[in-house]
Every structure is written in structure tokens, then in C-alpha cells.
Design an enzyme around this catalytic site. Structure first.
Site, short mmCIF file in Angstrom:
data_model
loop_
_atom_site.label_atom_id
_atom_site.label_comp_id
_atom_site.label_asym_id
_atom_site.label_seq_id
_atom_site.Cartn_x
_atom_site.Cartn_y
_atom_site.Cartn_z
N HIS A 119 -2.68 13.47 18.26
CA HIS A 119 -3.41 12.42 18.98
C HIS A 119 -3.39 11.18 18.07
O HIS A 119 -3.37 11.31 16.84
CB HIS A 119 -4.84 12.92 19.17
N ASP A 196 -7.47 18.51 12.39
CA ASP A 196 -8.17 17.87 13.50
C ASP A 196 -8.54 18.96 14.50
O ASP A 196 -7.68 19.48 15.21
CB ASP A 196 -7.24 16.82 14.13
N GLN A 199 -9.74 19.66 19.70
CA GLN A 199 -9.46 20.50 20.87
C GLN A 199 -9.71 21.97 20.59
O GLN A 199 -9.84 22.75 21.54
CB GLN A 199 -8.00 20.30 21.32
N LYS A 222 -16.59 17.35 23.22
CA LYS A 222 -15.54 18.24 23.73
C LYS A 222 -15.97 19.70 23.64
O LYS A 222 -15.23 20.60 24.05
CB LYS A 222 -14.24 18.02 22.97
N CYS A 359 -2.99 9.57 24.72
CA CYS A 359 -3.19 9.05 23.36
C CYS A 359 -2.24 9.74 22.38
O CYS A 359 -2.62 10.05 21.24
CB CYS A 359 -4.63 9.23 22.87
N1 PMP Z 1 -7.94 14.50 18.22
C1 PMP Z 1 -7.63 15.16 19.35
C2 PMP Z 1 -6.65 16.30 19.28
C3 PMP Z 1 -8.21 14.79 20.55
O1 PMP Z 1 -7.91 15.45 21.68
C4 PMP Z 1 -9.14 13.72 20.57
C5 PMP Z 1 -9.80 13.27 21.85
N2 PMP Z 1 -8.98 13.23 22.96
C6 PMP Z 1 -9.43 13.09 19.37
C7 PMP Z 1 -8.82 13.51 18.22
C8 PMP Z 1 -10.41 11.96 19.31
O2 PMP Z 1 -11.69 12.38 19.66
P1 PMP Z 1 -12.83 11.32 19.96
O3 PMP Z 1 -12.28 10.37 20.98
O4 PMP Z 1 -13.96 12.15 20.50
O5 PMP Z 1 -13.17 10.65 18.69
#
Ligand code: PMP
Length: 414
Positions: A119, A196, A199, A222, A359
Site C-alpha cells: 500500500h 505493516d 490488513q 480495520k 492505493c
Molecule cells: N497498509 C495497508 C496494507 C492498508 O490496507 C492500509 C489501508 N487501506 C494502510 C496501510 C493505511 O491505513 P490507514 O489509512 O488506516 O492509515
């Protein structure tokens, strides 16, 4: 069983565009169970005061609850409370590591090794820091299946990176990366590892201590918690090497006009008033997760298999990625219908799926896709959600065959 879980989620009880809501975008954010909503409400209705400041009873109660939430959430990840720094989410948590650890630790020509399926939240901070320090950003390639090329990873470790950054689970493909093995191999060449967990936290039981990750980041929203709260779990050694990245109230010990000394960790990384209600709500979400029936992960996996089989059977639908280790996230495309048109059509049928590049522009480019649709499940998802999705896609495909533009079908489909 699933029905009882589902009933705890008020947002799932509504109709959208005249249809029952089939919410298949839990990877973007999960819905919130009633106990989490109640915990946030109770804080504001009864316990609201600022934390770590005043000595009066109400403030002491707020502080105790806030710090108890830290212990509950850190404990859920197998770590002590003092190793959890609150942030507003995973993005801020990764930025914290980039600016309070990497900016200090990196020198010119050092290597930061980042997986190719990240991401943007786990790519852009490393671009920024590498640019600032003259360090090199090196990418671990992704195979056509959506898995990381682990042979290439092992070869790249010979460049002795200072840091490896990798998602536990891909937000586009649901790929579960073998992070335990990757951490082990990285440590052998002296690299620190950031995982990270945005997910992973909603689908897997994660013990950060056992994984031996140096940094593990997550977002509360999440994993059934509120938005605006998340954090980074750090090993004590990694935390000791960090310097505060934001300064101001709450994070100091002593301040003169010319100088300041910092509070002890983790408080020195939490400048300003934190998201107190968010932390308390997240602790409630963690308790909710811990009380789920022991087979909930199995049920999610079975529902994913059901969804994949149903989608595979629809003419012109192509699943994106084929990874043996996968959690409940699946991208797909239609060979006949543009993803935008299909997503709009699905919305009219009460089905919420994510559309676009998720993203993760470089990953989509590597896989050769402009954009995909993505379904993602949670503990409250059921077969009816999938059947509603499948029926709507079948209608769209049929309409396309008959020569109707799918975007014009809304009136006919109700
Ligand atoms: N890393 C991953 C793998 C994600 O899926 C996301 C959110 N889609 C993020 C980071 C960022 O999370 P947040 O927008 O809650 O800061």
C-alpha cells in the site's frame, strides 16, 4: 453463529438503494459492533477528561481507562503496554518509524528494502526518507501469482539493507506474506523489519513478540475499532533507537525557554492530546475479537472459497492473483464490463465493493491492470452477501450480452 455476530453490527441492518446492504469492503474499513460504539459513547457521556494532565478524579479515571486500553491492545498483539505507541492509524505509524527511527539511522547509500506489493502507506514514507538521506530504495519483485519473489528477496538481502518493510497481508490480493521467515532472514544480515499489519490484524492472530518484528503497525478501524486510532508496536531495542518526531504537550519531562527533556517511552512519541475515546473503543474491539467463536477464521476462509468459486463460474470474470496463503480479500475484473460501470451497477444492487488501484499503483502496474474491483470479508460476512454480489454481476453480464449499456440498467434492475 454468524447471524448472532451479524446482529451486533447496526450498520449492516440497513437497506441501500432499496436492497439489503451487502458490505464487501471491510478491507477499507470494517463495520463497528455495538459494544465498540457503546464504549466510545460511554467515554464521552461519563468519563471524558484529558489524560496525563490534571489530578482530579475524572481525569484520573480517563487516564486509567486510556492506559488500560494500551495494555489490552498491546497484550492482544503479545506485547507489553510500554511497547505500544498510539497513532491515528497505520499510515501515521509508518511515518512515525520513518521519521523517528529511519531518519536518524540511515546514511547515504544505505539500502531500504521494500516489498513490491505495498500500500502507498508503506512505500511513500520510505521514498521520502531515502530521498532526504541519499539512501537507496530497493524493491522486492512480485510474481504474477501475487506472491513476493522470495528467491529475489534472499538475493537482495546480500545488499545488507538497514530496513525491510513488508505488509503482513496485501490489501489488493489478500496474500499472506511469510513474514516470520522474512524477519528471520533479515535479522541474519542485521536489518530491522517493519511489518505493516493493517490488513492482517482483522483476520489473523498476531503475536508480535513471537514474530520478532522490530516494528508492527496497525489501524484500529480495520479491526472493528473506531477511525483515528492505531499504533506501532516496537521491540524495546527499536524503541530505544527512536527519537521523538513531533514535539509539544504530553511528551515532555521538563521545559525551559531554551531546552526540553523528553518523557519516557512510549509517551515521548505521543505529542498532544491523543484519541482517548478511540483507544478505549479499540480496546473494546480487541475484546470483541477475542470473544469470537474459535472457528471464525475458518468460516471466513470457507466464505472466501465460496466467493471465488462463484465468481470463477461467471462468464468473463477473472480473479486477480492466485496465492496459496490468502485471507478474505479478492480482486477481480470483468473482461467485458469496465470496472467503473460494474461497481456502479453493484452499488445500485446494494453491494459495496472497492474499485480502483487500491492505493497500490505500482502493484497494479506490475500485475498489468488499470484497476480492479475488490471484495473483502469480515467475521460478519455471509453467503447472502456473496449471492447478492454474484446475482448482480450475472445480471450485468446478461444485460451486456443483450446490448444494454450496464450504466443504464439501474432503472430496470430494481
Ligand atoms: N497498509 C495497508 C496494507 C492498508 O490496507 C492500509 C489501508 N487501506 C494502510 C496501510 C493505511 O491505513 P490507514 O489509512 O488506516 O492509515
Amino acid at each position: 453463529m454468524n447471524r448472532r455476530i451479524r446482529q451486533l453490527f447496526p450498520a449492516l441492518q440497513q437497506r441501500i438503494n432499496g436492497q439489503p446492504l451487502s458490505y464487501l469492503d471491510s478491507a477499507a474499513t470494517s463495520q463497528k459492533p455495538a459494544p465498540v460504539i457503546a464504549a466510545v459513547q460511554q467515554f464521552y457521556r461519563r468519563d471524558n477528561a484529558n489524560v496525563h494532565r490534571a489530578g482530579y478524579t475524572l481525569a484520573a479515571r480517563a487516564t486509567a481507562q486510556f492506559e488500560q486500553a494500551r495494555a489490552t491492545v498491546a497484550g492482544h498483539f503479545g506485547m507489553p503496554a510500554t511497547n505500544l505507541v498510539w497513532t491515528k492509524g497505520c499510515t501515521e505509524a509508518i511515518n512515525l518509524v520513518a521519521f523517528s527511527w529511519a531518519l536518524e539511522q540511515l546514511s547515504e547509500n544505505d539500502v531500504v528494502l521494500v516489498s513490491g506489493l505495498e500500500h502507498h502507506a508503506n512505500l511513500l514514507p520510505w521514498q521520502q526518507v531515502c530521498r532526504a538521506k541519499g539512501a537507496r530504495l530497493v524493491i522486492v519483485p512480485v510474481l504474477a501469482t501475487g506472491e513476493l519473489d522470495l528467491d529475489a528477496y534472499r538475493t537482495l538481502l546480500a545488499q545488507q539493507p538497514k530496513l525491510v518493510a513488508v505488509a503482513h497481508v496485501s490489501n489488493v490480493l489478500g496474500t499472506v506474506n511469510p513474514v516470520a521467515e522474512m524477519i528471520d532472514q533479515a535479522h541474519q544480515v542485521g536489518a530491522k523489519v517493519l511489518v505493516d499489519g493493517a490488513q492482517a490484524a482483522a483476520h489473523l492472530s498476531v503475536d508480535v513478540g513471537q514474530l520478532n518484528a522490530d516494528f508492527y503497525t496497525f489501524s484500529g478501524h480495520k479491526m472493528y475499532g473506531p477511525t483515528g486510532i492505531g499504533g506501532v508496536l516496537m521491540s524495546t531495542e527499536a524503541m530505544d533507537a527512536c527519537v521523538p518526531w513531533q514535539t509539544g504537550g504530553e511528551m515532555v519531562e521538563q521545559v525551559s525557554y531554551q531546552d526540553a527533556s523528553w518523557a519516557s517511552a512510549p509517551h515521548c512519541f505521543e505529542a498532544g492530546t491523543p484519541n482517548i475515546a478511540g483507544a478505549i473503543g479499540l480496546a473494546s474491539a480487541v475484546q470483541f475479537l477475542q470473544q469470537l467463536p474459535s472457528n471464525w477464521q475458518q468460516q471466513e476462509a470457507e466464505l472466501l472459497d465460496y466467493a471465488k468459486a462463484k465468481l470463477n463460474a461467471i462468464e468473463g470474470i477473472e480473479l486477480v492473483g492466485e496465492t496459496p496463503q490468502q485471507v478474505a480479500v479478492q480482486s477481480f475484473i470483468s473482461r467485458q464490463i469496465h470496472p467503473h460501470d460494474l461497481a456502479h451497477y453493484l452499488d445500485q444492487a446494494g453491494v459495496s465493493v472497492r474499485l480502483g488501484k487500491h492505493c497500490a499503483h505500482p502493484l497494479l502496474a506490475a500485475l498489468g491492470h488499470e484497476s480492479t474491483l475488490r471484495l473483502s470479508l469480515a467475521c460478519y460476512s455471509n453467503q447472502q452477501d456473496i449471492d447478492q454480489l454474484v446475482a448482480a454481476i450475472e445480471l450485468a453480464v446478461e444485460a451486456q450480452h443483450e446490448g444494454h449499456a450496464v450504466g443504464m440498467l439501474d432503472e430496470h434492475s430494481a
